[in-house]
Scaffold this motif. Sequence first.
Motif, PDB file in Angstrom:
ATOM      1  N   THR A  78      -3.464  12.947   1.902  1.00  0.00           N
ATOM      2  CA  THR A  78      -4.507  12.331   1.739  1.00  0.00           C
ATOM      3  C   THR A  78      -4.331  10.788   2.322  1.00  0.00           C
ATOM      4  OG1 THR A  78      -4.253  11.803  -0.760  1.00  0.00           O
ATOM      5  CG2 THR A  78      -5.735  13.621  -0.183  1.00  0.00           C
ATOM      6  N   VAL A  79      -3.104  10.459   1.858  1.00  0.00           N
ATOM      7  CA  VAL A  79      -2.659   8.997   2.255  1.00  0.00           C
ATOM      8  C   VAL A  79      -2.746   8.876   3.793  1.00  0.00           C
ATOM      9  CG1 VAL A  79      -0.765   7.414   2.505  1.00  0.00           C
ATOM     10  CG2 VAL A  79      -1.597   8.056   0.303  1.00  0.00           C
ATOM     11  N   ASN A  80      -2.353  10.170   4.496  1.00  0.00           N
ATOM     12  CA  ASN A  80      -1.912   9.813   5.976  1.00  0.00           C
ATOM     13  C   ASN A  80      -3.479  10.311   6.528  1.00  0.00           C
ATOM     14  OD1 ASN A  80       0.585   9.688   6.414  1.00  0.00           O
ATOM     15  ND2 ASN A  80       1.058  11.596   5.910  1.00  0.00           N
ATOM     16  N   LEU A  81      -4.437  10.915   5.558  1.00  0.00           N
ATOM     17  CA  LEU A  81      -6.113  11.234   6.365  1.00  0.00           C
ATOM     18  C   LEU A  81      -6.536   9.879   6.093  1.00  0.00           C
ATOM     19  CD1 LEU A  81      -6.942  14.696   4.543  1.00  0.00           C
ATOM     20  CD2 LEU A  81      -6.151  14.274   7.053  1.00  0.00           C
ATOM     21  N   THR A 134       1.029  -5.158   0.977  1.00  0.00           N
ATOM     22  CA  THR A 134       1.901  -4.664   1.585  1.00  0.00           C
ATOM     23  C   THR A 134       1.656  -3.339   2.526  1.00  0.00           C
ATOM     24  OG1 THR A 134       3.252  -3.293   0.232  1.00  0.00           O
ATOM     25  CG2 THR A 134       3.843  -5.346   0.562  1.00  0.00           C
ATOM     26  N   PHE A 135       0.484  -2.840   1.799  1.00  0.00           N
ATOM     27  CA  PHE A 135      -0.085  -1.334   2.303  1.00  0.00           C
ATOM     28  C   PHE A 135      -0.820  -1.741   3.682  1.00  0.00           C
ATOM     29  CE2 PHE A 135       0.353  -0.107  -2.141  1.00  0.00           C
ATOM     30  CZ  PHE A 135       0.878   1.227  -1.924  1.00  0.00           C
ATOM     31  N   LEU A 140      -3.556   0.671   5.511  1.00  0.00           N
ATOM     32  CA  LEU A 140      -4.224   0.785   4.313  1.00  0.00           C
ATOM     33  C   LEU A 140      -4.587  -0.589   3.567  1.00  0.00           C
ATOM     34  CD1 LEU A 140      -1.992   3.805   3.053  1.00  0.00           C
ATOM     35  CD2 LEU A 140      -4.450   4.042   3.645  1.00  0.00           C
ATOM     36  N   VAL A 141      -5.610  -0.538   2.955  1.00  0.00           N
ATOM     37  CA  VAL A 141      -5.772  -1.631   2.104  1.00  0.00           C
ATOM     38  C   VAL A 141      -5.752  -1.303   0.316  1.00  0.00           C
ATOM     39  CG1 VAL A 141      -7.637  -3.002   1.241  1.00  0.00           C
ATOM     40  CG2 VAL A 141      -7.774  -2.506   3.597  1.00  0.00           C
ATOM     41  N   GLY A 142      -4.898  -1.947  -0.073  1.00  0.00           N
ATOM     42  CA  GLY A 142      -4.648  -1.721  -1.819  1.00  0.00           C
ATOM     43  C   GLY A 142      -5.538  -2.486  -2.368  1.00  0.00           C
ATOM     44  N   LEU A 143      -6.365  -1.512  -3.130  1.00  0.00           N
ATOM     45  CA  LEU A 143      -7.539  -2.177  -3.773  1.00  0.00           C
ATOM     46  C   LEU A 143      -7.108  -2.212  -5.274  1.00  0.00           C
ATOM     47  CD1 LEU A 143     -10.505   0.257  -2.612  1.00  0.00           C
ATOM     48  CD2 LEU A 143      -9.791  -2.103  -1.938  1.00  0.00           C
ATOM     49  N   ALA A 240      -1.592   4.008  -7.268  1.00  0.00           N
ATOM     50  CA  ALA A 240      -2.572   3.114  -6.308  1.00  0.00           C
ATOM     51  C   ALA A 240      -3.800   3.585  -5.931  1.00  0.00           C
ATOM     52  CB  ALA A 240      -1.760   2.717  -5.140  1.00  0.00           C
ATOM     53  N   LEU A 241      -4.786   2.502  -5.865  1.00  0.00           N
ATOM     54  CA  LEU A 241      -6.230   3.102  -5.068  1.00  0.00           C
ATOM     55  C   LEU A 241      -6.140   2.440  -3.746  1.00  0.00           C
ATOM     56  CD1 LEU A 241      -8.858   4.505  -5.746  1.00  0.00           C
ATOM     57  CD2 LEU A 241      -9.758   2.196  -6.330  1.00  0.00           C
ATOM     58  N   LEU A 242      -6.317   3.220  -3.001  1.00  0.00           N
ATOM     59  CA  LEU A 242      -5.903   2.993  -1.526  1.00  0.00           C
ATOM     60  C   LEU A 242      -7.146   3.380  -0.489  1.00  0.00           C
ATOM     61  CD1 LEU A 242      -2.230   4.205  -0.941  1.00  0.00           C
ATOM     62  CD2 LEU A 242      -3.088   1.822  -1.684  1.00  0.00           C
ATOM     63  N   MET A 243      -7.792   2.366   0.370  1.00  0.00           N
ATOM     64  CA  MET A 243      -8.592   2.657   1.197  1.00  0.00           C
ATOM     65  C   MET A 243      -7.998   2.565   2.791  1.00  0.00           C
ATOM     66  SD  MET A 243     -12.579   0.787   1.512  1.00  0.00           S
ATOM     67  CE  MET A 243     -13.660   1.440   2.496  1.00  0.00           C
ATOM     68  N   SER A 244      -8.628   3.202   3.551  1.00  0.00           N
ATOM     69  CA  SER A 244      -8.485   3.010   5.127  1.00  0.00           C
ATOM     70  C   SER A 244      -8.834   1.869   5.555  1.00  0.00           C
ATOM     71  CB  SER A 244      -9.353   4.234   5.752  1.00  0.00           C
ATOM     72  OG  SER A 244      -9.540   3.994   7.226  1.00  0.00           O
ATOM     73  N   LYS A 245      -7.744   1.201   6.096  1.00  0.00           N
ATOM     74  CA  LYS A 245      -8.158  -0.318   6.659  1.00  0.00           C
ATOM     75  C   LYS A 245      -9.290  -0.199   7.790  1.00  0.00           C
ATOM     76  CE  LYS A 245      -5.626  -4.387   7.842  1.00  0.00           C
ATOM     77  NZ  LYS A 245      -6.676  -4.984   8.785  1.00  0.00           N
TER      78      LYS A 245
END
Length: 328
Positions: A78-81, A134-135, A140-143, A240-245
């Motif tokens: 899911t991180v890669n997606l 750093t994401f 990615l954006v680290g929320l 971590a809650l991450l969002m597609s940059k």
Amino acid sequence: MISRRTLLGSGAVVAAGAGVATAQSAGRTTITAVDVHPTDYPTVEAVRWMGQEIERETSGRISFRIYPSGQLGTETDTVNLARFQVLDIARVYLGAVNNMFPATQPLALPYVFRDEAHMRRICDGAVGQAILHTFERRGLVGLAFYDSGFRSIYNARHPIHTPADMRDLKIRVPRSDIFIEMLDAMGANATPIPFGEVFTGLQTHLIDAAENNWATFQSTRQYEVARYWSQTDHCCAPEALLMSKARYDALSSADRDLIRAKARESVPVMRALWDEKQATARRTVLEAGVHFNQADTEAFHRAVGPMKQRWMRDETIATTVRRIDAHD
């Protein structure tokens, strides 16, 4: 419903990227969010709250579609997606991704945090915010950081009091160099398999043991096949809650600010749910007859000491650990 096969199929990345522009030109945007945990798990509930708040404040112009229970793959999947715009938000455990994102490694080392309150202060403060930033180097954006609690050992064979009791145990760990080295240092045979395969692995004796928190132990029903819980508290790495940059950057400035604000506000929501879930989960598994014992944590400290020092030869890691140690 979107399936994992649909998302990973030919043309999915292109279609997802095009969907951003289409949704915005039509005046409505749907944010897809994924989690490997079940629908009532605190992390899923916190993201659901975040989505409801954003939908309310935008009068329905932005809505969330949530896929829990690992419907769209492992955390690494899911991180890669998210990096490639196939989905928008992924909640991931740092232990599953710290090979990919080295800045997160200090948070996953053994016995870094004194207690959960210490971990929360670090994640909310300058150290945590610097790591989230750093994401962006990898799309990615680290929320926000969410809790994952202290991790301990549970197994299907016997109580664990000292590292000597770990000898010959095949113990599941995330696909993380730190976790493999940590459990090997404890005397176990570290066995990296996906999170979703742990129950079956314990049931079929592919593995003898695993390590995690009370909430996961209970919510996955792993306590039905691993009847010994030994409190080692060896790691307290957060999630971590991450969002597609790319997806984030395609939004308006006001919408980006709103997503960041609601992600921050979702943290205390998650923590309140987390504290309740941990207490309930612990009570549930003990009432079900799981054998509990307090391990000799000092012996485990000593066992992982040389491994921890090897990682701290990296000055970047050492500097972060020193900042964590110095924080009240």
